[in-house]
Design a protein around this motif. Structure first.
Motif, PDB file in Angstrom:
ATOM      1  N   HIS A  47      -6.182  -0.569  -9.424  1.00 25.52           N
ATOM      2  CA  HIS A  47      -5.841   0.770  -8.550  1.00 25.52           C
ATOM      3  C   HIS A  47      -5.755   1.806  -9.415  1.00 25.52           C
ATOM      4  CE1 HIS A  47      -4.909  -2.081  -5.307  1.00 25.52           C
ATOM      5  NE2 HIS A  47      -4.182  -2.707  -6.044  1.00 25.52           N
ATOM      6  N   VAL A  81       1.498   1.949  -3.664  1.00 28.54           N
ATOM      7  CA  VAL A  81       0.443   2.301  -4.428  1.00 28.54           C
ATOM      8  C   VAL A  81       0.517   3.659  -4.125  1.00 28.54           C
ATOM      9  CG1 VAL A  81      -1.947   2.204  -4.545  1.00 28.54           C
ATOM     10  CG2 VAL A  81      -0.896   0.151  -4.365  1.00 28.54           C
ATOM     11  N   TRP A 111       0.940  -1.243   0.196  1.00 29.40           N
ATOM     12  CA  TRP A 111      -0.106  -0.060   0.034  1.00 29.40           C
ATOM     13  C   TRP A 111       0.860   1.317  -0.055  1.00 29.40           C
ATOM     14  CZ3 TRP A 111      -4.192  -1.066  -1.981  1.00 29.40           C
ATOM     15  CH2 TRP A 111      -4.749  -2.229  -1.603  1.00 29.40           C
ATOM     16  N   ARG A 138       1.211   6.670  -7.134  1.00 27.17           N
ATOM     17  CA  ARG A 138       0.149   7.746  -7.350  1.00 27.17           C
ATOM     18  C   ARG A 138       0.715   8.904  -7.028  1.00 27.17           C
ATOM     19  NH1 ARG A 138      -4.444   5.487  -4.633  1.00 27.17           N
ATOM     20  NH2 ARG A 138      -4.952   4.471  -6.564  1.00 27.17           N
TER      21      ARG A 138
END
Ligand SMILES: Nc1ncnc2c1ncn2[C@@H]1O[C@H](COP(=O)(O)OP(=O)(O)O)[C@@H](O)[C@H]1O
Ligand SMILES: CC(C)(COP(=O)(O)O)[C@@H](O)C(=O)NCCC(=O)O
Ligand SMILES: [K+]
Length: 259
Positions: A231, A197, A194, A201
């Protein structure tokens, strides 16, 4: 046929291009001690298993590990009777000259990714390559590499944790169901997955804001599929982007009469 060799810090990918398509791809670990004879035994065995009757007459190499290039050159000379084109060397022409600080040596993999991505998707791109490092390459509207970002790779981060902390084991990265881990391994996997991610981003959003024009995000590299599971981080996933870039650069050198 053309043998394309993409050496990263962890793995080396060999692909055979027959002039219109990739006919085979194999991966081996990157070890600078490996000799030309060892490469050839490995490669010819796999070609036999797949019954590939390719006669390799040309070789192109991109290597983020300078020391392996010597043995790859010997491989090309001794077994394929040719001089390999080595990306990043002055004798290898690039379709677009990178625009970076004077004296900067851009990783050849990033130049190759930029060339492959521009050929497939046009300009104004972010290419994210999930290798030993995770690289973000910005490809301008005219196809030039104009800079980017280098982050620790996913497995490199996990290995770093394992080595630095006595009680943290070696773990493999996966996508955890939950964020809140209830055991050590789950906590580490959650932190890396996570966290990553978020890293991807945030980095892409900041690049886009600074760049000031709409951009598409193209992902490649060993661990990209893991992060391509809903995602919405990428506009496209392209497993063979680096190999495609090697083909593009090789063709460009032919067109320019450089081969
Ligand atoms: N299919 C895969 N599944 C899981 N991990 C992978 C896969 N392919 C590569 N990896 C891992 O991803 C990391 C990056 O691999 P790779 O893209 O080959 O790196 P590099 O290009 O830097 O050599 C390595 O730690 C490698 O072990
Ligand atoms: C950033 C890299 C280590 C990525 O290599 P990889 O993860 O593919 O093994 C490589 O592109 C490199 O050594 N680059 C040199 C510095 C630069 O590109 O600015
Ligand atoms: K790579």
């Amino acid at each position: 046929m053309l043998l394309c060799i993409d050496t990263g810090n962890t793995n080396t990918v060999f692909s055979i291009w027959n002039g219109s398509e990739i006919v085979a791809t194999w991966r081996t670990s990157t070890e600078h001690q490996r000799t030309a004879d060892q490469y050839y035994v490995w490669l010819s065995t796999l070609m036999n298993v797949r019954r590939i009757e390719a006669e390799i007459t040309e070789v192109i190499v991109s290597s983020t590990v300078p020391r392996v290039v010597f043995n790859l050159r010997v491989l090309a000379n001794r077994y394929f009777d040719c001089r390999p084109l080595v990306v990043g060397k002055p004798e290898c022409l690039l379709p677009h000259v990178p625009r970076v600080d004077v004296g900067t040596t851009v990783g050849p993999d990033r130049l190759v990714n930029s060339a492959g991505a521009f050929d497939r998707y046009g300009g104004d791109l972010i290419v994210v390559d999930f290798g030993t490092a995770t690289t973000f390459d910005v490809v301008a509207g005219d196809g030039a590499y104009v800079g980017g970002v280098i982050s620790p790779g996913v497995n490199t981060s996990l290995e770093g944790l394992h080595h630095a902390a006595a009680a943290l084991p070696h773990v493999d990265v996966t996508m955890p169901e939950k964020v809140i881990g209830t055991n050590t391994v789950a906590c580490m996997q959650s932190g890396v997955f996570w966290g990553y991610v978020g890293l991807v981003r945030e980095t892409c959003n900041r690049i886009k804001a600074e760049y000031g024009r709409p951009m598409r995000v193209i992902a490649t590299g060993g661990l990209a599929p893991l992060f391509n599971q809903g995602h919405k981080l990428f506009d496209a996933f392209d497993e063979f982007l680096t190999i495609h870039g090697l083909v593009v650069i090789h063709q460009y050198n032919k067109e320019q009469g450089n081969l």
